[in-house]
Design a protein around this motif. Structure first.
Motif, short mmCIF file in Angstrom:
data_model
loop_
_atom_site.label_atom_id
_atom_site.label_comp_id
_atom_site.label_asym_id
_atom_site.label_seq_id
_atom_site.Cartn_x
_atom_site.Cartn_y
_atom_site.Cartn_z
N TRP A 478 0.65 -1.32 0.08
CA TRP A 478 -0.23 0.04 0.00
C TRP A 478 0.88 1.35 0.00
CZ3 TRP A 478 0.26 -3.69 4.12
CH2 TRP A 478 1.10 -3.23 5.12
N ALA A 479 2.06 1.21 0.31
CA ALA A 479 3.17 2.36 0.13
C ALA A 479 3.31 2.62 -1.08
CB ALA A 479 4.20 2.10 1.01
N THR A 487 0.24 6.03 3.51
CA THR A 487 -1.06 6.50 3.86
C THR A 487 -2.20 5.64 3.75
OG1 THR A 487 -0.27 8.95 3.58
CG2 THR A 487 -2.53 8.55 3.89
N ILE A 488 -2.88 5.27 4.87
CA ILE A 488 -3.90 4.53 4.88
C ILE A 488 -5.33 5.50 5.08
CG2 ILE A 488 -2.71 2.33 5.27
CD1 ILE A 488 -4.16 2.50 8.12
N ALA A 489 -4.98 6.44 5.62
CA ALA A 489 -6.14 7.33 5.90
C ALA A 489 -5.87 8.60 6.30
CB ALA A 489 -6.95 6.72 7.24
N GLU A 490 -6.51 9.93 5.66
CA GLU A 490 -6.42 11.09 6.06
C GLU A 490 -7.00 11.74 6.98
OE1 GLU A 490 -4.07 12.88 4.21
OE2 GLU A 490 -3.41 11.70 2.65
N GLY A 499 0.79 14.33 12.80
CA GLY A 499 0.66 14.63 11.43
C GLY A 499 -1.13 14.55 11.20
N ASP A 500 -1.31 14.60 9.79
CA ASP A 500 -2.61 14.77 9.42
C ASP A 500 -3.00 13.49 8.60
OD1 ASP A 500 -1.18 15.00 7.23
OD2 ASP A 500 -2.26 17.14 6.59
N HIS A 501 -2.36 12.38 8.79
CA HIS A 501 -2.55 11.12 8.16
C HIS A 501 -2.14 9.94 9.25
CE1 HIS A 501 1.76 11.89 7.58
NE2 HIS A 501 2.05 10.59 7.57
N VAL A 502 -2.49 8.78 8.64
CA VAL A 502 -2.24 7.51 9.57
C VAL A 502 -1.41 6.51 8.60
CG1 VAL A 502 -3.32 5.51 10.56
CG2 VAL A 502 -4.35 7.79 10.89
N MET A 547 7.58 5.22 19.01
CA MET A 547 8.02 4.85 17.51
C MET A 547 6.70 5.39 16.75
SD MET A 547 8.89 1.12 16.03
CE MET A 547 10.52 1.41 16.14
N LEU A 548 5.52 4.92 17.02
CA LEU A 548 4.13 5.31 16.46
C LEU A 548 4.21 6.77 15.95
CD1 LEU A 548 1.58 3.96 15.53
CD2 LEU A 548 0.53 4.75 17.74
N PHE A 549 4.57 7.44 16.96
CA PHE A 549 4.39 9.12 16.50
C PHE A 549 5.78 9.49 15.70
CE2 PHE A 549 1.19 9.32 19.60
CZ PHE A 549 0.52 10.56 19.24
N PHE A 550 6.84 9.00 16.19
CA PHE A 550 8.18 9.22 15.31
C PHE A 550 8.15 8.91 13.93
CE2 PHE A 550 12.67 8.95 14.75
CZ PHE A 550 13.07 10.02 15.11
N PHE A 551 7.83 7.67 13.76
CA PHE A 551 7.57 7.24 12.38
C PHE A 551 6.56 7.34 11.55
CE2 PHE A 551 11.20 4.93 14.58
CZ PHE A 551 11.99 4.57 13.74
N ASN A 552 5.66 8.07 11.92
CA ASN A 552 4.46 8.31 11.20
C ASN A 552 4.87 9.20 9.84
OD1 ASN A 552 1.42 7.94 10.84
ND2 ASN A 552 1.54 10.23 10.96
#
Length: 622
Positions: A478-479, A487-490, A499-502, A547-552
């Motif tokens: 999906w990348a 991005t899988i969701a805006e 950020g503004d995406h997931v 990690m979730l926040f840093f690598f988003n």
């Protein structure tokens, strides 16, 4: 006394008013240049009047007006520019185009400088051709003084262009002329298939025109265009790098910065993550000054440029003339391309310092190139293959670490007994614990050392993936771009630091690292937290969240690596725990080790003696 005071004040007032009037007269007086221009104009007008009287019936009125206008312009140029007024005859608005199969360039008559540099084979994240120079985002200027005490800038002067060929190479000569045989020349030579141009600055016959008592100063400025989906991520790897003093290199960092003068500068690179503009010189610049300014304050607003760079160098003369052989590089920040020039340009790629850079240069870059050279696997699969190999190579280290944890688990009941027995005597408890570790052949540090041995590899890979040009705009699952976030969701809003995406790959990596930490720290968390020791349960939950926040917003290729790496590590540890390691055998071996006479090394013996002396002194005071 009042009259005296009034008189003194009045005198001061008159002096001030008089001074102001004199200053105004001085400011409004015509300058020497204006007087020269007026005299020249009067001469031209007088000559035109004479011509009109002498030949009133033979000269066309349009020709007279054109001649008059050109004469006045030339006279004004001579008054303003002195000897360089000769260059006024060339069109200041013309550009010359030359190109090869990878690079498209435009050079303007005005300033003789490159005003457009376009990569033919690359697109931005929104499918626009990649431009390093366009729409006045860059300037190249030489500030110099003339022998008649004028200060001029080449960026404002008109050069004469001449485009020719030398074999398969295109050669563009740009001359700033004083006469047909006296000039300052920029010479560009472009080879087929090359991002690197030969470039030289030299003068001819200007030894009596230039003021050589003050060095001319070269100024190069560039504002980096945004090329990637995440401007904040791209900006993190956008910086100025320069080489000085025979091979040393340095960079300006991410924030606004002005570097002090460095000596013997041989190149400066304005790197925009995956694309780079570099100026190199064969004759080192005696000194160099550099600045970097961050132009991104708000990602939602500042979307055109990333950083603004400047470089300033004095140009020394030889026999009154300027003579520098240089190169321009406009191209990708690709390690292989830059390294093949053999001019230390690989330092432009941030591979890490010391051992980290060594691992990337001699292990990961060649290995990744080998995997992808066959062309049968996608770059995402290549990352997975590389991750598997790395984890297998490091599996003995993982085994050592887990074996140490198993030994500590077997010894835990005895350690608990010592803690309870000597709970009121910390020093005695520590002595007996060390004796137990020594007899059993175990050590709490033996589990930390293998983990520390893996850090150089992990950090090297952390530097490798964001710098791997090969991953740019390569898709996997999906990348759509492994060099940017997936991005899988805006989101309809922006979360600070997120950020503004997931992105899905960071979520998967965070889940994997959570389970990995559960396996490695679960035993530790069963123990009561000791004062001053970190709360392992808190760390276990915090690390995946960070990690979730840093690598988003990081490259999805890096998140893919961490996800696969943690999955493989979990698998290896399950095999070690359930197949390889037998806790009963470990316990039997520990018991056998206890019965063997243990010879202490000199350091352990000294430490034990010191602790026994401290214990004896403590008992003596009671």
């Amino acid at each position: 006394m009042e009259n005296k005071k009034f008189d003194l004040n009045s005198l001061i007032g008159f002096i001030l008013i008089g001074g102001i009037l004199i200053w105004m007269l001085y400011r409004n007086a015509p300058t020497e240049e204006e007087l020269q221009e007026k005299a020249t104009t009067e001469q031209v007008e007088k000559a035109n009047e004479t011509n009109e009287v002498a030949t009133p019936t033979t000269v066309d009125s349009t020709q007279v007006a054109t001649t008059e206008t050109d004469s006045i312009k030339q006279a004004r140029a001579n008054a303003q520019l002195g000897s360089f007024g000769y260059s006024n005859q060339y069109d200041n608005g013309t550009v010359t185009t030359f190109e090869n199969d990878v690079l498209f360039l435009k050079v303007a008559n005005k300033g003789g400088q490159i005003v457009e540099a376009k990569m033919k084979n690359f697109k931005t994240y929104d499918s626009i051709p990649v431009h390093l120079i366009k729409d006045n985002n860059a300037s190249f200027n030489i500030n110099f003084k003339t022998s008649d005490n004028r200060t001029l800038n080449t960026e404002n002067l008109a050069f004469e262009p001449t485009l020719s060929k030398s074999g398969d190479n295109q050669v563009l000569s740009m001359k700033l002329k004083v006469s047909n045989s006296e000039y300052l020349e920029y010479r560009y030579e472009l080879k087929p298939g090359e991002y690197m141009l030969d470039f030289s600055i030299n003068s001819k016959g200007l030894e009596n025109v230039l003021n050589t008592s003050e060095a001319a100063v070269l100024n190069w400025k560039l504002k980096g265009y945004r090329h990637a989906k995440s401007i904040s991520y791209e900006n993190r790897y956008t910086e100025a790098i320069y080489e000085y003093e025979d091979g040393k290199d340095d960079y300006l960092g991410q924030q606004d910065f002005t570097d002090d003068e460095e000596e013997d500068v041989t190149y400066v690179a304005f790197k925009q993550h995956f694309f780079t503009s570099i100026l190199l010189t064969d004759t080192p610049f005696k000194t160099g000054k550099f600045t970097s300014k961050n132009l991104v304050e708000d990602e939602d607003i500042d979307t055109v440029y990333t950083k603004e760079f400047t470089a300033q160098f004095p140009l020394e003369t030889k026999g009154g003339e300027i003579d520098y052989n240089m190169n321009w590089y406009y191209g990708p920040s690709d390690y292989k391309i830059l390294n093949d020039y053999d001019r230390n340009l690989d330092e432009v790629i941030p591979l890490g310092w010391g051992i980290f850079g060594w691992i990337n240069r001699y292990v990961f870059i060649p290995f990744f190139a080998f995997i992808t050279s066959f062309g049968v696997v996608s770059y995402g699969v290549a990352i997975i293959i590389m991750t598997i190999v790395v984890r297998i190579v490091l599996s003995p280290v993982t085994y050592k670490s887990y074996l140490s944890q198993a030994k500590m688990k077997v010894l835990k009941p005895e350690i608990n007994e010592l803690n309870e027995k000597y709970k009121d005597n910390p020093m005695k408890k520590q002595q007996e614990t060390m004796k137990l570790y020594s007899k059993a052949g175990a050590s709490p540090m033996s589990g930390c050392l293998p983990a520390l041995m893996q850090l150089p590899v992990f950090y090297a890979l952390f530097q490798f993936f964001p710098s791997a040009f090969q991953l740019r705009q390569k898709s996997f699952l999906w990348a759509d771009d492994l060099s940017s976030y997936d991005t899988i969701a805006e989101l309809p809003f922006s979360i600070p630091f997120y950020g503004d995406h997931v992105s899905l790959f960071p979520i998967l990596a965070s889940v994997a690292i959570f389970f990995y930490m559960t396996m490695t720290t679960g035993q530790t968390m069963q123990q009561n937290s000791q004062p001053g020791m970190p709360n392992m349960k808190f760390i276990m939950y915090l690390s995946p969240l960070l990690m979730l926040f840093f690598f988003n917003n990081y490259a999805s290729g890096l998140s893919l690596y961490y996800f696969i790496s943690n999955l493989i590590t979990i698998g290896i540890m399950l095999v070690i725990k359930n197949v390889i390691i037998d806790e009963d055998k470990i316990h039997a071996k520990i018991e056998a080790n206890k019965k063997k006479p243990k010879k202490q090394n000199r350091f352990s013996k000294k430490m034990q003696e010191m602790m026994e002396q401290a214990e004896a002194q403590k008992n003596a005071k009671k």
